[in-house]
Structure formats: structure tokens, C-alpha cells
Design an enzyme around this catalytic site. Structure first.
Site, PDB file in Angstrom:
ATOM      1  N   HIS A 104      53.144  77.614  -1.678  1.00  0.00           N
ATOM      2  CA  HIS A 104      52.406  78.472  -0.748  1.00  0.00           C
ATOM      3  C   HIS A 104      52.899  78.241   0.683  1.00  0.00           C
ATOM      4  CE1 HIS A 104      48.758  80.313   1.117  1.00  0.00           C
ATOM      5  NE2 HIS A 104      48.936  79.341   1.990  1.00  0.00           N
ATOM      6  N   GLU A 105      53.075  76.973   1.076  1.00  0.00           N
ATOM      7  CA  GLU A 105      53.528  76.668   2.432  1.00  0.00           C
ATOM      8  C   GLU A 105      54.974  77.117   2.643  1.00  0.00           C
ATOM      9  OE1 GLU A 105      51.492  75.868   4.673  1.00  0.00           O
ATOM     10  OE2 GLU A 105      49.843  75.576   3.259  1.00  0.00           O
ATOM     11  N   HIS A 119      55.047  80.813   3.383  1.00  0.00           N
ATOM     12  CA  HIS A 119      54.719  81.170   4.771  1.00  0.00           C
ATOM     13  C   HIS A 119      55.970  81.196   5.638  1.00  0.00           C
ATOM     14  CE1 HIS A 119      50.446  81.718   5.081  1.00  0.00           C
ATOM     15  NE2 HIS A 119      50.144  80.537   4.595  1.00  0.00           N
ATOM     16  N   GLU A 134      47.486  84.912   4.071  1.00  0.00           N
ATOM     17  CA  GLU A 134      47.190  83.873   3.079  1.00  0.00           C
ATOM     18  C   GLU A 134      47.336  84.426   1.663  1.00  0.00           C
ATOM     19  OE1 GLU A 134      46.493  80.536   3.382  1.00  0.00           O
ATOM     20  OE2 GLU A 134      47.215  80.908   5.397  1.00  0.00           O
TER      21      GLU A 134
END
Length: 232
Positions: free
Chosen positions: A83-84, A87, A105
Site C-alpha cells: 500500500h505504501e 502511494h 487511500e
């Protein structure tokens, strides 16, 4: 970042090495994706009880030990780190417009799940993490903020969103020649575990506003992610 300088774990710390292995595995298995190979990924593990992680546009990944203590298996950690990474790859700016931030998100959850799938992670564990977070908050008796007041989706909505994305991610996982998933679905294990926990609490007339120990939560039997993958 200077405010975390004195709280950084050394590169020899087992927790740092575990995070490094997962990040490098995710990057290796997704090096065909534009942007991932070009970024100089730098890992920072901050010794702090905060359940948090974030990434800077230049590829510096910050993960807090509070988050490491909140995951129950390597698959949950892999999804969160995916997920990071998502980004940074999606070039998300850190802005404070709440509705748009929730959109970012959700997008990072979707792409992060795909990155994890290509790395042969059990992507079903992704929604379990947010269910655990929601359950822990309810046990604490913490008031729930309406979703529109938060910069992030609610834990429950996040889990539901991931559950809708998991079938597609499982198909991606199959195309990468990953080993078949073994054992029962971790989502089912979590539901059964929570049902048993609440039944036992009711029998013993326990005060269930106390946070459960992590060993009461289900943990995947698989010891580690296979550190091999095939990318297109």
C-alpha cells in the site's frame, strides 16, 4: 525526517531486517511496473507505539514498530507495505482535502493489493488486518468518527472494499505461477476466532472493553512468503 532520527532502529535489528526483506521482495516481483525500479527505496523503521506507516515521494518508507506489533502475519505486513509503495508509484501528494485523501487511500489499497498478489502474498489477509483494527477499537470503547470527518476510510469500509478487490487479486496471483494457497481462508478464521472470543467473554462475564492479547487473534500457519516470483 529529523523528528524520528533518534528513534530509528539499526539495520541489524531483526524488525528492520524483516521489513527490508518484505520491501525488497515486493519491489523485485513488481520491477516490470513503471516507476518502481526507478525509485531509490530507503527503509526507516521507527521505534514508536504509533500504528502508522507512510512513504515520501522520493521513496523513503517509514514504518513504526506499533504497526509491526499490530499485524498477525507476514501477509498483512506485505499488503500494508505494498500500500505504501503504491502511494509513491502513483505519485500521490500529501494533501489535506479529506474526500480526495480517502480516494487516494482506496486507490493505494487497490494497487497495493495487486503488488502483493504478484509477490505471492495471501491477499485475503489484507481485509483481516482492518477487521482486527475495527474490533480492537470497539473493545477499547473508542468513539467512532463519521467517515466524512476522517482523512482515511473507516476500518470497516476499508475491509469491505478490499474484500471486493480480493477475487481479482487472486487471479493476478495465479498468473504469476505462485504456489496454491493452503489452509482455510484467514477471513473465516478471524470470524470464528472473534465469535469464540465473545462467547468466552460472555460466559466468564469479562469486561470486553479491555484490548485482547494478540495471541487471541488468528495467525497464518505459513511461516514466510515464498521468495520467488515470476513477473510478466
Amino acid at each position: 525526517m529529523e523528528e524520528f532520527k533518534n528513534d530509528m532502529l539499526t539495520e541489524k535489528d531483526p524488525r528492520y531486517m524483516a521489513v527490508k526483506e518484505v520491501v525488497h521482495h515486493l519491489i523485485e516481483c513488481n520491477k516490470d511496473i513503471p516507476g518502481i525500479s526507478e525509485i531509490n527505496w530507503i527503509i526507516h523503521v521507527v521505534d514508536s507505539p504509533d500504528i502508522n506507516a507512510f512513504v515520501l515521494p522520493n521513496g523513503q518508507v517509514f514504518i513504526f514498530t506499533g504497526l509491526l506489533n499490530s499485524v498477525t502475519d507476514i501477509h498483512q505486513l506485505s499488503f500494508l507495505l505494498g500500500h505504501e509503495i503504491a502511494h509513491a508509484v502513483l505519485e500521490h501528494a500529501f494533501i489535506f482535502d479529506r474526500p480526495y485523501s480517502r480516494t487516494l487511500e482506496a486507490e493505494a489499497d487497490k494497487i497495493g493489493l495487486q503488488l502483493a498478489a504478484k509477490a505471492c502474498v495471501d491477499v485475503r489477509a489484507s481485509s483481516v488486518f482492518w477487521q482486527q483494527m475495527e474490533f480492537a477499537e470497539s473493545l477499547h470503547g473508542l468513539p467512532k468518527l463519521p467517515q466524512w470527518l476522517s482523512t482515511h476510510p473507516s476500518h470497516g469500509n476499508r475491509a469491505e472494499h478490499l474484500d471486493r478487490l480480493i477475487p481479482q487479486a487472486l487471479k493476478i496471483r495465479e498468473t504469476c505461477n505462485c504456489p496454491p494457497l493452503s489452509g482455510p481462508d484467514p477471513r473465516l478464521l478471524f470470524k470464528l476466532s472473534m465469535k469464540n472470543f465473545l462467547e468466552e467473554a460472555k460466559k466468564e462475564d469479562l469486561n470486553i472493553t479491555v484490548k485482547p492479547k494478540m495471541d487471541t487473534l488468528p495467525i497464518q500457519n505459513e511461516k514466510q512468503i515464498p521468495l520467488t516470483c515470476i513477473v510478466e
